[in-house]
Motif scaffolding. Structure first.
Motif, short mmCIF file in Angstrom:
data_model
loop_
_atom_site.label_atom_id
_atom_site.label_comp_id
_atom_site.label_asym_id
_atom_site.label_seq_id
_atom_site.Cartn_x
_atom_site.Cartn_y
_atom_site.Cartn_z
N GLU A 46 0.79 -1.25 0.00
CA GLU A 46 0.00 0.00 0.00
C GLU A 46 0.82 1.29 0.00
O GLU A 46 0.47 2.22 -0.75
CB GLU A 46 -0.98 0.03 1.18
CG GLU A 46 -2.00 -1.09 1.19
CD GLU A 46 -1.55 -2.33 1.95
OE1 GLU A 46 -2.39 -3.20 2.18
OE2 GLU A 46 -0.35 -2.41 2.33
N GLU A 50 0.15 3.98 -2.89
CA GLU A 50 -0.42 5.29 -2.55
C GLU A 50 0.53 6.43 -2.91
O GLU A 50 0.09 7.48 -3.36
CB GLU A 50 -0.79 5.33 -1.07
CG GLU A 50 -1.89 4.38 -0.68
CD GLU A 50 -3.21 4.71 -1.35
OE1 GLU A 50 -3.54 5.90 -1.52
OE2 GLU A 50 -3.93 3.76 -1.72
N TRP A 54 -0.30 9.37 -5.45
CA TRP A 54 -0.17 10.75 -4.95
C TRP A 54 0.68 11.56 -5.92
O TRP A 54 0.34 12.69 -6.26
CB TRP A 54 0.44 10.67 -3.56
CG TRP A 54 0.54 11.90 -2.73
CD1 TRP A 54 -0.30 12.98 -2.74
CD2 TRP A 54 1.51 12.17 -1.72
NE1 TRP A 54 0.10 13.89 -1.79
CE2 TRP A 54 1.21 13.42 -1.15
CE3 TRP A 54 2.61 11.46 -1.23
CZ2 TRP A 54 1.97 13.98 -0.13
CZ3 TRP A 54 3.36 12.02 -0.21
CH2 TRP A 54 3.05 13.27 0.34
N GLN A 69 2.12 11.90 3.62
CA GLN A 69 0.99 11.04 3.29
C GLN A 69 0.99 9.88 4.27
O GLN A 69 1.97 9.14 4.35
CB GLN A 69 1.15 10.52 1.85
CG GLN A 69 0.07 9.57 1.41
CD GLN A 69 0.41 8.90 0.09
OE1 GLN A 69 1.48 8.33 -0.07
NE2 GLN A 69 -0.50 8.99 -0.86
N VAL A 71 -0.44 6.29 5.33
CA VAL A 71 -1.08 5.13 4.71
C VAL A 71 -1.25 4.06 5.79
O VAL A 71 -0.26 3.63 6.39
CB VAL A 71 -0.22 4.58 3.55
CG1 VAL A 71 -0.89 3.37 2.92
CG2 VAL A 71 0.07 5.67 2.52
#
Length: 159
Positions: A46, A50, A54, A69, A71
């Motif tokens: 992940e 992600e 992004w 970010q 996650v």
């Protein structure tokens, strides 16, 4: 006030109870494939997925130096992708690490860690491929996280 806890081991497997955030530094060009991110990707797909999404949508979001970010990868584990390096190569402008960006990102991380009541776990961020010096990063970690009462563990990987 506490202090940074230094241990030998793998930052992707923190052995404390409660909510944990594993923090690491990413570059600002969407590259993922060397250094600590490989250990992250071996455990969870992940964070890379992600981060790449992004970066792809960066025209419409906050992707850039100093951004963070979070996650979620397990019930009590999050990974913080922090943009703290310009590019990936040492060149005419020096090494890729950007201390100001790491400082900004750590401030944002502190807010999220406080909301989650989480401890923070990391390698010596910005000091591997980014070319930074821990003597410059450590005071930022202390100022932004430890002084806010957030428990921080730094992992030195056993080779």
């Amino acid at each position: 006030m506490g202090e940074i806890n230094y241990v030998r081991g793998d930052a992707t497997v923190p052995s404390v109870k409660g909510v944990k955030v594993i923090a690491h530094v990413c570059n600002d060009i969407g590259g993922w494939g060397k250094g600590f991110v490989l250990a992250v990707s071996r455990r969870w797909p992940e964070p890379e997925k992600e981060y790449r999404a992004w970066h792809r949508a960066r025209a419409a979001n906050d992707f850039g130096l100093g951004a963070v970010q979070l996650v979620r990868v397990e019930r009590y584990v999050w990974v913080a992708n922090m943009i703290g390096q310009r590019g990936t190569r040492t060149g005419s402008k020096g090494v890729p690490v950007r201390y100001e960006a790491i400082d900004t990102a750590l401030g944002l991380l502190a807010d999220r860690a406080a909301e989650l009541t989480a401890s923070v776990h990391m390698p010596r961020i910005g000091c591997g491929l980014a070319g930074g010096k821990w003597s410059r990063v450590e005071p930022l970690v202390t100022e932004r996280l430890v002084r806010r009462g957030i428990a921080v563990t730094v992992y030195d990987h056993e080779d």
